[in-house]
Scaffold this motif. Structure first.
Motif, PDB file in Angstrom:
ATOM      1  N   GLY A   1      75.058  79.107  49.175  1.00 53.57           N
ATOM      2  CA  GLY A   1      75.148  79.208  50.634  1.00 53.57           C
ATOM      3  C   GLY A   1      76.553  79.015  51.155  1.00 53.57           C
ATOM      4  O   GLY A   1      76.892  79.489  52.237  1.00 53.57           O
ATOM      5  N   GLY A   2      77.381  78.319  50.387  1.00 52.87           N
ATOM      6  CA  GLY A   2      78.744  78.093  50.825  1.00 52.87           C
ATOM      7  C   GLY A   2      79.481  77.220  49.833  1.00 52.87           C
ATOM      8  O   GLY A   2      78.865  76.538  49.008  1.00 52.87           O
TER       9      GLY A   2
ATOM     10  N   VAL B   1      79.261  73.656  45.438  1.00 50.28           N
ATOM     11  CA  VAL B   1      78.638  74.541  46.423  1.00 50.28           C
ATOM     12  C   VAL B   1      77.354  73.898  46.941  1.00 50.28           C
ATOM     13  O   VAL B   1      76.868  72.927  46.364  1.00 50.28           O
TER      14      VAL B   1
ATOM     15  N   THR C   1      67.849  78.539  57.237  1.00 51.57           N
ATOM     16  CA  THR C   1      67.891  77.318  56.453  1.00 51.57           C
ATOM     17  C   THR C   1      66.609  77.138  55.652  1.00 51.57           C
ATOM     18  O   THR C   1      65.584  77.729  55.968  1.00 51.57           O
TER      19      THR C   1
ATOM     20  N   ARG D   1      83.725  78.461  53.916  1.00 54.55           N
ATOM     21  CA  ARG D   1      83.287  79.759  53.376  1.00 54.55           C
ATOM     22  C   ARG D   1      81.789  79.706  53.150  1.00 54.55           C
ATOM     23  O   ARG D   1      81.308  79.002  52.260  1.00 54.55           O
ATOM     24  N   ARG D   2      81.016  80.455  53.940  1.00 52.81           N
ATOM     25  CA  ARG D   2      79.555  80.394  53.899  1.00 52.81           C
ATOM     26  C   ARG D   2      78.946  81.789  53.956  1.00 52.81           C
ATOM     27  O   ARG D   2      79.597  82.740  54.349  1.00 52.81           O
TER      28      ARG D   2
ATOM     29  N   LEU E   1      74.207  81.083  57.685  1.00 55.36           N
ATOM     30  CA  LEU E   1      74.460  79.652  57.919  1.00 55.36           C
ATOM     31  C   LEU E   1      75.849  79.437  58.484  1.00 55.36           C
ATOM     32  O   LEU E   1      76.463  78.387  58.320  1.00 55.36           O
TER      33      LEU E   1
ATOM     34  N   VAL F   1      79.573  84.746  47.771  1.00 57.32           N
ATOM     35  CA  VAL F   1      80.772  84.192  48.397  1.00 57.32           C
ATOM     36  C   VAL F   1      81.939  84.068  47.419  1.00 57.32           C
ATOM     37  O   VAL F   1      83.044  83.677  47.818  1.00 57.32           O
TER      38      VAL F   1
ATOM     39  N   THR G   1      70.120  71.428  57.937  1.00 61.99           N
ATOM     40  CA  THR G   1      70.690  71.832  59.219  1.00 61.99           C
ATOM     41  C   THR G   1      70.173  70.866  60.290  1.00 61.99           C
ATOM     42  O   THR G   1      69.058  70.373  60.220  1.00 61.99           O
TER      43      THR G   1
ATOM     44  N   CYS H   1      82.217  73.027  55.105  1.00 63.12           N
ATOM     45  CA  CYS H   1      82.176  74.257  54.306  1.00 63.12           C
ATOM     46  C   CYS H   1      82.679  75.404  55.152  1.00 63.12           C
ATOM     47  O   CYS H   1      81.947  75.912  56.009  1.00 63.12           O
TER      48      CYS H   1
END
Lengths: 85, 85, 85, 85, 85
Positions: free
Chosen positions: C73-74, C49, E68, E14-15, E19, C41, E38, E12
């Motif tokens: 993950g993000g 993050v 996840t 930007r992932r 997810l 990312v 999650t 978030c």
């Protein structure tokens, strides 16, 4: 993945089939604990390496006959650590 | 993989199907904690062994009927530990 | 998943096939420990993050050629933490 | 696998589909921490059990509808612990 | 599986793809550590929940698009803890 240092090798003649012909390295982690990893990149004692654990260890190595839970993923040349203050 | 020492065995008559007919060994890790592992190599009390955890434990043993999360991977004959100073 | 902060990058020319062309970031967790994660990312040093571990790391990234056990993950924009007293 | 002791049960009416109709036991590990495991062998409070974690928990139980990460693998009758001195 | 308490949510934008459209909750475990899970059952801050980790998290939720490593498995109504003395 984790950063570890190679400190030696393990001699084990009696093994399960899935780890029959593999180099087993002794590694030391940041807190001084010992771990055992399979090595397909040829790391020597003193090398700093990063390790891959779990099922990713098997897939990353790319050898379906190697049933490991911890593999040396690569030898570290350098790192660019920029602690944020 | 980790280095552990066999200290005994576990007697469990009532089990889930996937662990029905397996030898279960008691192991002691470096920090003194107990763990239970399946044993297909015939390790005896006092043996130093390395253990394979997670899904690799099932694949390494090579017996699809053995649904373990920790298996004895081999008996250690010797190790060549060369601490880097 | 865990919250970590990016502190740098890792330079490793000799690697296993499954991690051949991946950006490797150095991360710091809440207790100050270092970890290495693959980054798809584009997180920069100082970014907060969340990381995905285990086999989920491979699936979440969506790239079957990337055999990691820890992926960013993000990037966290903000969190709404409401400690219950 | 680990040795734990059953201390009670959990009541959860709102659950994800993969854990819809399962007995959930409260367990206590050696360091006093609590864990939650699915129980298909009928362990009662006070029983000493061994637990299976990770993907092995699902396979060992033998019920593909039970999506657990920790299962009671068996009830311990006795153990033969022979600490090596 | 573990017992945790919901304390908030994570923002978030930007992932990674796996997810992309998921509610991410902040959880606090027994030792005060933070985790991110999650949530498909709609847990609110203050709720006590149990969490499912590893590959079981994906399977338990029942949504193959949700990649996840930690999912809220259910909201705890009550527990019947009978410490053995």
């Amino acid at each position: 993945m984790e950063i570890m240092r190679v400190t030696g090798s393990l001699v084990c003649t009696r093994r399960v089939p899935g780890l029959g012909v593999t180099d087993l390295r002794l590694l030391c982690d940041a807190s001084g604990g010992l771990a055992v990893a399979t090595d397909t990149v040829g790391a020597s004692p003193g090398s700093w390496v990063f390790t891959v654990s779990g099922s990713a260890a098997r897939y990353a190595v790319g050898d379906p006959a190697l049933q490991t839970d911890l593999a040396i993923g690569g030898i570290i040349d350098d790192w660019d650590d920029d602690p944020v203050t």
